[in-house]
Design an enzyme around this catalytic site. Structure first.
Site, short mmCIF file in Angstrom:
data_model
loop_
_atom_site.label_atom_id
_atom_site.label_comp_id
_atom_site.label_asym_id
_atom_site.label_seq_id
_atom_site.Cartn_x
_atom_site.Cartn_y
_atom_site.Cartn_z
N LYS A 51 0.81 -1.22 0.00
CA LYS A 51 0.00 0.00 0.00
C LYS A 51 0.84 1.27 0.00
O LYS A 51 2.04 1.25 0.30
CB LYS A 51 -1.00 -0.02 1.16
CG LYS A 51 -2.19 -0.93 0.83
CD LYS A 51 -3.34 -0.84 1.80
CE LYS A 51 -4.50 -1.71 1.26
NZ LYS A 51 -5.57 -1.87 2.25
N ARG A 77 -3.90 -9.95 4.89
CA ARG A 77 -4.25 -10.02 3.46
C ARG A 77 -3.07 -9.50 2.65
O ARG A 77 -2.68 -8.34 2.79
CB ARG A 77 -5.49 -9.15 3.23
CG ARG A 77 -6.02 -9.13 1.81
CD ARG A 77 -7.24 -8.22 1.72
NE ARG A 77 -7.74 -8.10 0.38
CZ ARG A 77 -7.24 -7.29 -0.54
NH1 ARG A 77 -6.22 -6.50 -0.24
NH2 ARG A 77 -7.76 -7.25 -1.75
C1 7PM Z 1 -5.78 -0.81 -5.83
C2 7PM Z 1 -5.44 -0.20 -4.63
C3 7PM Z 1 -6.46 -1.98 -5.85
C4 7PM Z 1 -5.79 -0.79 -3.45
C5 7PM Z 1 -6.80 -2.57 -4.68
C6 7PM Z 1 -6.49 -1.96 -3.48
C7 7PM Z 1 -8.37 -4.32 1.56
C8 7PM Z 1 -9.40 -5.13 1.10
C9 7PM Z 1 -8.51 -4.05 -0.57
C10 7PM Z 1 -8.08 -4.29 2.96
C11 7PM Z 1 -9.87 -5.87 3.22
C12 7PM Z 1 -5.56 -3.54 -1.97
C13 7PM Z 1 -6.73 -2.61 -2.18
N1 7PM Z 1 -7.80 -3.68 0.49
N2 7PM Z 1 -10.14 -5.90 1.91
N3 7PM Z 1 -9.48 -4.95 -0.23
N4 7PM Z 1 -8.87 -5.09 3.74
N5 7PM Z 1 -10.58 -6.62 4.06
O1 7PM Z 1 -4.49 -3.00 -1.61
O2 7PM Z 1 -7.21 -3.58 3.46
O3 7PM Z 1 -5.63 -4.72 -2.25
S1 7PM Z 1 -8.27 -3.49 -2.18
#
Ligand code: 7PM
Length: 282
Positions: free
Chosen positions: A221, A255
C-alpha cells in the site's frame, strides 16, 4: 475457530494468510476470457502451494480514485474464477465485494467468506450475508474510493475506526449475522493520511477490546510507497515489516500479495510466540 460451509473450519489460533487474487482487467487481461480464468486459477494454486490459508477473489478495483464497476461486469469477472478454483481445490475462498448480488452468487459458486470494504452498507448486503450464514469481514472506509484520499480528517482515527466497527458489527448482529461470524478490519489506506495509517497501526491493539478477530491489509500500500518513495513492486520488505507488526498487535488474518515471503514472517512470529514448539525445518 471460524465455521465455514460444507463442515470446514478456519483456525484462528495462529495467524492466517489471505492471498490476494485480483480479477480486474488491469491485473490479468490478455484479451481472451479463458486465458484470464486460467491465469487467475494458476495464481490461486501458486499461492496455496506457498501456504496461503484463504484466497481472496476481487473484481472491483477499490483503488483511490477508481470508478464504480457495474454489477454484471463484476459477476462475469469473479464467478467463473470462483467456480474454477472450487473445481480444483477445497481451499477457503473469500469474495471481496460490496454488492449483494455478487455476494450471493459467489457463495452459491463456492465462496466461504464475504470480505466487504463497505462493511455491508450497500443495499441488500446485510440481508444476503445473514442468509448465507458465512463469516463476514467488515472494513472501515471513510468516504468512497473516488474521493476518500482528498483531505481525510479525524479527531482520533483509532477511536473513530473502533466506534464505526462496533456500530457496524451491531448492525450485523441485528440483521441476524452471528457475532461468531464477524471479522473486523481497520481499512489501511481507505480514507486515511500517512499519519492516520501509522497511528492506526501503532494502536491496532485497541481494536482487540471489541472482541472480534482482526484482519489487516497493508500489502504494497501507499503508506509504504509514500514513506519510502518506493513504487508498488518495491514495497515487499516494508509490507513484511507491516505484516509482522500487525501480527504482534493482534491481527489474526493478514491479506497479502506475497504469500511465500509472508509465510516466513508467520513462522518467525509463531516460533517467537511459542519457542518450545519451534521446529527445525532441516
Ligand atoms: C488498488 C489499490 C487496488 C488498493 C486494490 C487496493 C483491503 C481489502 C482491498 C483491505 C480488506 C488492496 C486494495 N484492500 N479488503 N481490499 N482489507 N478486508 O491493496 O485492506 O488490495 S483493495
Amino acid at each position: 475457530m471460524l465455521l465455514l460451509p460444507r463442515g470446514r473450519q478456519l483456525d484462528l489460533t495462529t495467524p492466517q494468510v489471505m492471498g490476494i487474487l485480483n480479477v480486474t482487467p488491469d491485473s490479468f487481461s490478455d484479451g481472451g476470457q479463458h486465458n484470464d480464468i486460467d491465469s487467475a486459477v494458476n495464481r490461486a494454486m501458486k499461492m496455496l502451494g506457498e501456504g496461503a490459508n484463504i484466497i481472496d477473489v476481487g473484481g472491483e478495483s477499490t483503488r483511490p480514485g477508481a470508478a464504480d464497476v457495474l454489477e454484471q461486469e463484476e459477476l462475469e469477472r469473479v464467478i467463473p474464477v470462483i467456480q474454477a478454483i472450487r473445481e480444483r481445490s477445497d481451499c477457503v475462498i473469500s469474495i471481496d465485494t460490496s454488492k449483494a448480488a455478487v455476494m450471493q452468487a459467489a457463495v452459491q459458486a463456492g465462496a466461504d467468506i464475504i470480505n466487504d470494504v463497505r462493511a455491508l452498507e450497500e443495499p441488500g448486503a446485510l440481508e444476503v450475508a445473514a442468509k448465507a450464514n458465512v463469516p463476514v469481514c467488515i472494513m472501515h472506509m471513510k468516504g468512497q474510493p473516488r474521493s476518500m484520499q482528498t483531505a481525510p480528517d479525524y479527531t482520533n482515527v483509532t477511536q473513530e475506526v473502533a466506534d464505526y466497527l462496533a456500530q457496524r458489527a451491531q448492525c450485523c448482529v441485528d440483521a441476524g449475522i452471528s457475532a461468531k461470524n464477524i471479522i473486523i478490519d481497520p481499512g489501511f489506506g481507505f480514507g486515511k493520511s500517512l499519519q492516520h495509517n501509522y497511528k492506526l497501526l501503532n494502536e491496532l491493539e485497541q481494536l482487540k477490546s471489541l472482541g472480534y478477530p482482526i484482519l489487516t491489509g497493508l500489502s504494497r500500500k501507499s503508506m509504504f510507497g509514500q514513506l519510502l518513495n518506493r513504487s508498488a513492486d518495491e514495497r515487499l520488505s516494508a509490507s513484511l515489516a507491516g505484516a509482522l507488526i500487525c501480527m504482534q498487535k493482534g491481527a489474526v488474518i493478514v491479506r497479502v500479495h506475497d504469500v511465500k515471503e509472508t509465510m516466513d514472517v508467520v513462522r518467525v512470529h509463531e516460533a517467537t510466540t511459542n519457542p518450545l514448539q519451534a521446529q527445525s525445518a532441516v
